[in-house]
Design an enzyme around this catalytic site. Structure first.
Site, PDB file in Angstrom:
ATOM      1  N   LYS A   1      43.023  56.586  -0.967  1.00 16.92           N
ATOM      2  CA  LYS A   1      43.922  56.468  -2.168  1.00 16.92           C
ATOM      3  C   LYS A   1      43.027  56.346  -3.080  1.00 16.92           C
ATOM      4  O   LYS A   1      41.954  55.627  -3.453  1.00 16.92           O
ATOM      5  CB  LYS A   1      44.826  55.306  -2.169  1.00 16.92           C
ATOM      6  CG  LYS A   1      45.274  55.003  -3.495  1.00 16.92           C
ATOM      7  CD  LYS A   1      46.275  53.596  -3.441  1.00 16.92           C
ATOM      8  CE  LYS A   1      47.109  53.449  -4.617  1.00 16.92           C
ATOM      9  NZ  LYS A   1      46.088  52.948  -5.790  1.00 16.92           N
TER      10      LYS A   1
ATOM     11  N   HIS B   1      45.031  55.408 -10.009  1.00 20.84           N
ATOM     12  CA  HIS B   1      45.084  53.832 -10.309  1.00 20.84           C
ATOM     13  C   HIS B   1      45.928  53.469 -11.233  1.00 20.84           C
ATOM     14  O   HIS B   1      45.650  52.733 -11.941  1.00 20.84           O
ATOM     15  CB  HIS B   1      44.020  53.117 -10.503  1.00 20.84           C
ATOM     16  CG  HIS B   1      44.090  51.907  -9.581  1.00 20.84           C
ATOM     17  ND1 HIS B   1      43.240  51.751  -8.470  1.00 20.84           N
ATOM     18  CD2 HIS B   1      44.218  50.675  -9.896  1.00 20.84           C
ATOM     19  CE1 HIS B   1      43.147  50.174  -8.114  1.00 20.84           C
ATOM     20  NE2 HIS B   1      44.109  49.676  -8.947  1.00 20.84           N
TER      21      HIS B   1
ATOM     22  N   SER C   1      49.812  45.566  -1.385  1.00 18.66           N
ATOM     23  CA  SER C   1      48.298  45.328  -2.001  1.00 18.66           C
ATOM     24  C   SER C   1      47.537  44.243  -0.892  1.00 18.66           C
ATOM     25  O   SER C   1      48.264  43.321  -0.605  1.00 18.66           O
ATOM     26  CB  SER C   1      48.421  44.826  -3.247  1.00 18.66           C
ATOM     27  OG  SER C   1      47.190  44.528  -3.641  1.00 18.66           O
TER      28      SER C   1
ATOM     29  N   TYR D   1      41.358  46.901   0.450  1.00 20.53           N
ATOM     30  CA  TYR D   1      40.221  46.854  -0.324  1.00 20.53           C
ATOM     31  C   TYR D   1      39.131  46.293   0.466  1.00 20.53           C
ATOM     32  O   TYR D   1      39.320  45.344   1.305  1.00 20.53           O
ATOM     33  CB  TYR D   1      40.217  45.691  -1.602  1.00 20.53           C
ATOM     34  CG  TYR D   1      41.109  46.512  -2.842  1.00 20.53           C
ATOM     35  CD1 TYR D   1      40.557  47.382  -3.345  1.00 20.53           C
ATOM     36  CD2 TYR D   1      41.874  45.568  -3.454  1.00 20.53           C
ATOM     37  CE1 TYR D   1      41.079  47.981  -4.600  1.00 20.53           C
ATOM     38  CE2 TYR D   1      42.694  46.035  -4.660  1.00 20.53           C
ATOM     39  CZ  TYR D   1      42.245  47.429  -5.161  1.00 20.53           C
ATOM     40  OH  TYR D   1      42.674  47.943  -6.163  1.00 20.53           O
TER      41      TYR D   1
ATOM     42  N   THR E   1      41.740  51.941  -0.558  1.00 22.07           N
ATOM     43  CA  THR E   1      41.567  52.239  -1.959  1.00 22.07           C
ATOM     44  C   THR E   1      40.138  52.519  -2.510  1.00 22.07           C
ATOM     45  O   THR E   1      39.533  51.792  -2.231  1.00 22.07           O
ATOM     46  CB  THR E   1      42.238  51.280  -3.052  1.00 22.07           C
ATOM     47  OG1 THR E   1      43.762  51.025  -2.719  1.00 22.07           O
ATOM     48  CG2 THR E   1      41.985  51.488  -4.599  1.00 22.07           C
TER      49      THR E   1
END
Ligand SMILES: Cc1cc2nc3c(=O)[nH]c(=O)nc-3n(C[C@H](O)[C@H](O)[C@H](O)COP(=O)(O)O)c2cc1C
Ligand SMILES: CC(C)CC(=O)C(=O)O
Length: 407
Positions: A272, A296, A113, A147, A173
């Site tokens: 994603k 998610h 992440s 992100y 994402t």
């Protein structure tokens, strides 16, 4: 039968979850387990798997089962992979490093992440400490979840850093222009403990703690839980995480930005958060090499389709276009993996089960989570008459007719 407050010797992912529920503190446990709003999609992700039935083949010599496959050309030992989950040090002090070591040992793919509590550099370095055993197939594989920040220079510098240290793909994402509303986090005034930080954004001068960003560390740490709840009523109707997302993430993100990112990097892009045929087609048009069908983990828009139900339309839309399609959300059993692959997913990714493994026993707990599911998957393959991944096909699965309540 174990008592509800007794830790189990885990023999399934459900046991690891049970144990994590006993050991984790509520701030972290609620953050990990919650879905958005009524959590309908969170439940549906798992339930939808139970509505599918398997069609096994028999007498096919399953004395050897081989799960090796490739992801965007990279050999891995198995199609069972690790989804990006933020802030893993909330579960165990070794956090992302422990996950990376377990992924490397198992020669599985891990997505890190952007909002990790260990930097991208330190995480992949931990994975690379593990010597690669060449007597079994596959290699460790690390992808980076991105992100997209309002600050594009910061976004670009993060891309350069992950390219440099060896991440092999960017997983962008796209379902989080704002954070979904997770009620428990609002009630708990969820925050990252002040000794942890969003490590990818830490500089010598400043640590990026949420409290720093919100300039609220004092307020938050000096009040007790009830006062916090009261404060939320008066001052804020959102968790500090939601406020952090508003402050950092660019909600104007659109398909042109995906093309921009592709224009500045050679790393393949995986989108994603795709749930529809329409968006799958647009993802291909913007140059994506992979699509991760994801909601998610039910944490964003509550009420969307379970991922296993959305998978077929995405696959149909991109058939023959050279794009790999993956799935995450609710994968908990070996038969879930088999069902997703039978429908056409190239691989599945696990979110929460990895966190439960981490909370149970750090690196060993993540290895256990991966191993339990791997063994279940191998058994499911054998019992369905499949020796290798290429044997798994659409004829192995159908929609069931038995109501789940009667099972
Ligand atoms: C605690 C937690 C943190 C997450 N953090 C991220 C994140 O930082 N980036 C992201 O793209 N998805 C994130 N997700 C979503 C996961 O990548 C994944 O889509 C989801 O967890 C899959 O569902 P599962 O938990 O049922 O396996 C997070 C999910 C959880 C539960
Ligand atoms: C920092 C958050 C946005 C991480 C996330 O994606 C999540 O909590 O679901």
């Amino acid at each position: 039968m174990a008592r509800r407050d007794q830790r189990l010797v885990p023999i399934s992912l459900a046991d690891l979850e049970h144990n994590a529920h006993i050991t984790m503190d509520l701030n972290a446990l609620d953050y990990y387990r919650s879905g958005a709003n009524d959590m309908q999609t969170l439940r549906d992700n798992q339930e939808a798997f139970t509505r599918l039935r398997l069609r096994p083949r028999i007498l096919r010599d399953v004395s050897k089962v081989d799960t090796q496959t490739t992801l965007l050309g990279h050999p891995v030992a198995s199609p069972i992979c690790i989804s990006p989950t933020a802030m893993q040090r909330l579960a165990n002090d070794e956090g992302e490093k422990a996950t990376a070591r377990a992924a490397a040992k198992a020669k599985k793919c891990m997505i890190l992440s952007s909002w990790s509590t260990t930097s991208a550099e330190d995480t992949i370095a931990a994975g690379k400490e593990i010597p690669v055993q060449h007597d079994t197939p596959g290699l460790p594989l690390f992808w980076f979840q991105l992100y997209v920040y309002k600050d594009r220079a910061m976004t670009e510098s993060l891309i350069r850093r992950v390219e440099k240290v060896g991440y092999k793909a960017l997983v962008i994402t796209v379902d989080t222009p704002f954070l979904g509303r997770r009620l428990a986090d609002v009630r708990n005034v969820f925050t990252l403990p002040s000794h942890m930080s969003m490590a990818n954004f830490e500089t010598k001068e400043s640590k990026v703690t949420m409290a720093n960003i919100l300039k609220q560390e004092e307020d938050i740490s000096n009040i007790n839980i009830n006062e916090k709840a009261a404060e939320v009523k008066v001052v804020r109707q959102e968790s500090s995480l939601a406020a952090y997302v508003v402050s950092q993430i660019d909600p104007s993100l659109n398909w042109k930005d995906i093309e921009w990112i592709q224009s500045i990097t050679k790393l393949p892009i995986i989108v994603k958060g795709v749930l529809t045929a329409e968006d799958a087609e647009l993802a291909v048009k913007s140059g994506a090499k992979g699509i991760l069908v994801s909601n998610h983990g039910g944490r964003q828009l509550d009420g969307v389709l379970a991922t296993i139900d959305a998978l077929p339309e995405v696959l149909d839309a991109v058939k023959g276009k050279g794009v790999e399609v993956y799935l995450d959300g609710g994968v908990r059993k070996g038969t879930d993996v088999l069902k997703a692959l039978a429908l056409g997913a190239r691989a599945v990714f696990l979110g929460r089960p990895i966190l439960w493994g981490l909370a149970h026993d750090g690196e060993a707990g993540v290895s256990l989570a991966l191993d339990l599911l791997q063994k279940e998957f191998e058994l499911a393959m054998a019992l369905a008459g499949c020796c290798k991944i290429a044997d798994i096909n659409r004829a192995h699965v159908q929609h069931g007719t038995t109501p789940t309540s009667r099972l």
